[in-house]
Design an enzyme around this catalytic site. Structure first.
Site, mmCIF file in Angstrom:
data_model
loop_
_atom_site.group_PDB
_atom_site.id
_atom_site.type_symbol
_atom_site.label_atom_id
_atom_site.label_comp_id
_atom_site.label_asym_id
_atom_site.label_seq_id
_atom_site.Cartn_x
_atom_site.Cartn_y
_atom_site.Cartn_z
ATOM 1 N N ARG A 95 0.799 -1.224 0.000
ATOM 2 C CA ARG A 95 0.000 0.000 0.000
ATOM 3 C C ARG A 95 0.832 1.274 0.000
ATOM 4 O O ARG A 95 0.323 2.354 -0.310
ATOM 5 C CB ARG A 95 -1.010 -0.044 1.140
ATOM 6 C CG ARG A 95 -2.129 -1.038 0.843
ATOM 7 C CD ARG A 95 -2.919 -1.424 2.055
ATOM 8 N NE ARG A 95 -2.377 -2.584 2.729
ATOM 9 C CZ ARG A 95 -2.677 -2.920 3.971
ATOM 10 N NH1 ARG A 95 -3.481 -2.174 4.692
ATOM 11 N NH2 ARG A 95 -2.165 -4.014 4.501
ATOM 12 N N GLU A 111 1.931 -7.755 13.191
ATOM 13 C CA GLU A 111 0.811 -8.066 14.084
ATOM 14 C C GLU A 111 0.322 -9.493 13.816
ATOM 15 O O GLU A 111 -0.172 -10.173 14.695
ATOM 16 C CB GLU A 111 -0.311 -7.062 13.788
ATOM 17 C CG GLU A 111 -1.408 -6.977 14.786
ATOM 18 C CD GLU A 111 -2.511 -6.031 14.311
ATOM 19 O OE1 GLU A 111 -2.358 -5.374 13.267
ATOM 20 O OE2 GLU A 111 -3.525 -5.976 15.009
HETATM 21 O O1 LIG Z 1 3.432 -1.554 11.714
HETATM 22 P P1 LIG Z 1 3.377 -2.994 11.317
HETATM 23 O O2 LIG Z 1 2.910 -3.888 12.448
HETATM 24 O O3 LIG Z 1 4.665 -3.470 10.755
HETATM 25 O O4 LIG Z 1 2.257 -3.180 10.190
HETATM 26 C C1 LIG Z 1 2.083 -2.280 9.150
HETATM 27 C C2 LIG Z 1 2.146 -2.965 7.811
HETATM 28 O O5 LIG Z 1 1.104 -3.943 7.707
HETATM 29 C C3 LIG Z 1 0.396 -3.729 6.478
HETATM 30 O O6 LIG Z 1 0.943 -4.410 5.409
HETATM 31 P P2 LIG Z 1 0.971 -5.992 5.336
HETATM 32 O O7 LIG Z 1 2.203 -6.496 6.024
HETATM 33 O O8 LIG Z 1 -0.333 -6.531 5.808
HETATM 34 O O9 LIG Z 1 1.236 -6.281 3.815
HETATM 35 P P3 LIG Z 1 0.445 -5.981 2.468
HETATM 36 O O10 LIG Z 1 0.291 -4.496 2.350
HETATM 37 O O11 LIG Z 1 1.360 -6.537 1.436
HETATM 38 O O12 LIG Z 1 -0.869 -6.682 2.554
HETATM 39 C C4 LIG Z 1 0.519 -2.239 6.267
HETATM 40 O O13 LIG Z 1 0.294 -1.895 4.899
HETATM 41 C C5 LIG Z 1 1.921 -1.961 6.714
HETATM 42 O O14 LIG Z 1 2.883 -2.168 5.684
HETATM 43 N N1 LIG Z 2 -4.884 -3.719 11.815
HETATM 44 C C1 LIG Z 2 -4.292 -3.536 10.633
HETATM 45 N N2 LIG Z 2 -4.993 -3.019 9.606
HETATM 46 C C2 LIG Z 2 -4.397 -2.838 8.420
HETATM 47 N N3 LIG Z 2 -3.140 -3.138 8.160
HETATM 48 C C3 LIG Z 2 -2.410 -3.642 9.158
HETATM 49 N N4 LIG Z 2 -1.126 -4.013 9.230
HETATM 50 C C4 LIG Z 2 -0.879 -4.471 10.462
HETATM 51 N N5 LIG Z 2 -1.980 -4.390 11.229
HETATM 52 C C5 LIG Z 2 -2.944 -3.869 10.424
#
Ligand SMILES: O=P(O)(O)OC[C@H]1O[C@H](OP(=O)(O)OP(=O)(O)O)[C@H](O)[C@@H]1O
Ligand SMILES: Nc1ncnc2[nH]cnc12
Length: 220
Positions: A78, A115
């Site tokens: 994202r 998370e």
């Molecule tokens: O602060 P954190 O605990 O590290 O989490 C934040 C990250 O989690 C989500 O991505 P995700 O890892 O779900 O990957 P994606 O965007 O590829 O689905 C979000 O877009 C951040 O990159």
């Molecule tokens: N709660 C949450 N919602 C969206 N993106 C995330 N990445 C990690 N935690 C998330």
């Protein structure tokens, strides 16, 4: 599962509200749960409103335009939505920080905890240089693990990380307790006390002006 406007079932999605801190603008924010136990903050509703999307880019550009940023590093996936527009407006190069095994060239990588599991970010060797001043862009900070990995990658390559910018922060997950916290700026405050609108699976029911608009001063 994302809301489907043509769906006739009664599945409900919560919609919260995000408020830009530096302007009196608000936008809808889905809170859905694709993963058990995780209240997922989804920014795709922001993208459905071109004005709100443009505002989100402009707010970043305004903040960073005088900070001599030479590289914007966007985090997959994202961070790729917001990063390139910010990079172009700042006259900076864009460097994608990708999930494993996506980049064709030689990479350096950092592993980190999320998370909901572990992951790894990779960056092409040679994409940034020691003279570079970097801005890291992502949609959201939860635990801060992802941004921390991004900072480590860029610093290992010799770049100076000026700040990290994301749209949303999940304060409950205490990403700011992470040592990187002083580098993180988020530009949206979630309205936690505001009653949430619950809609039936129909995106057309998102009414941005239904909520009182409110401005919050400054970044934090
Ligand atoms: O602060 P954190 O605990 O590290 O989490 C934040 C990250 O989690 C989500 O991505 P995700 O890892 O779900 O990957 P994606 O965007 O590829 O689905 C979000 O877009 C951040 O990159
Ligand atoms: N709660 C949450 N919602 C969206 N993106 C995330 N990445 C990690 N935690 C998330």
């Amino acid at each position: 599962m994302l809301p489907n406007p043509s769906s006739t079932d009664n599945q409900e999605f919560q919609i919260g509200i995000g408020v830009f801190k530096e302007s009196p603008k608000s936008f809808a924010l889905f809170q859905i749960s694709p993963k058990p136990g995780i209240l997922f903050q989804d920014i795709t509703t922001l993208l459905l409103d071109p004005k709100a999307f443009q505002d989100s880019i402009d707010i970043f550009v305004e903040r960073f335009k005088d900070k001599k940023i030479t590289v914007v590093a966007g985090i997959e996936a994202r961070g790729f939505i917001f990063g390139p527009s910010i990079a172009l407006a700042l006259g900076a190069k864009f460097v994608p920080l990708r999930k494993p095994k996506k980049l064709p060239g030689e990479v350096i990588f950092e592993e980190y905890m999320l998370e909901y599991g572990t992951d790894r970010l990779e960056m092409h060797v040679g994409a940034v240089q020691e003279v570079d001043r970097a801005l890291v862009v992502d949609d959201l900070i939860a635990t801060g693990g992802t941004l921390c990995a991004a900072i480590k990658l860029l610093e290992r390559a010799g770049a100076e990380v000026v700040e990290c910018a994301c749209i949303i922060e999940i304060p409950e997950l205490k990403g700011r307790a992470n040592p990187i916290a002083e580098k993180v700026r988020s530009n949206v405050k979630r309205q936690q006390r505001r009653p949430q609108l619950v809609v039936r699976a129909n995106t057309k029911e998102i009414v941005f002006d239904q909520f009182p608009r409110a401005a919050f001063g400054g970044w934090h």
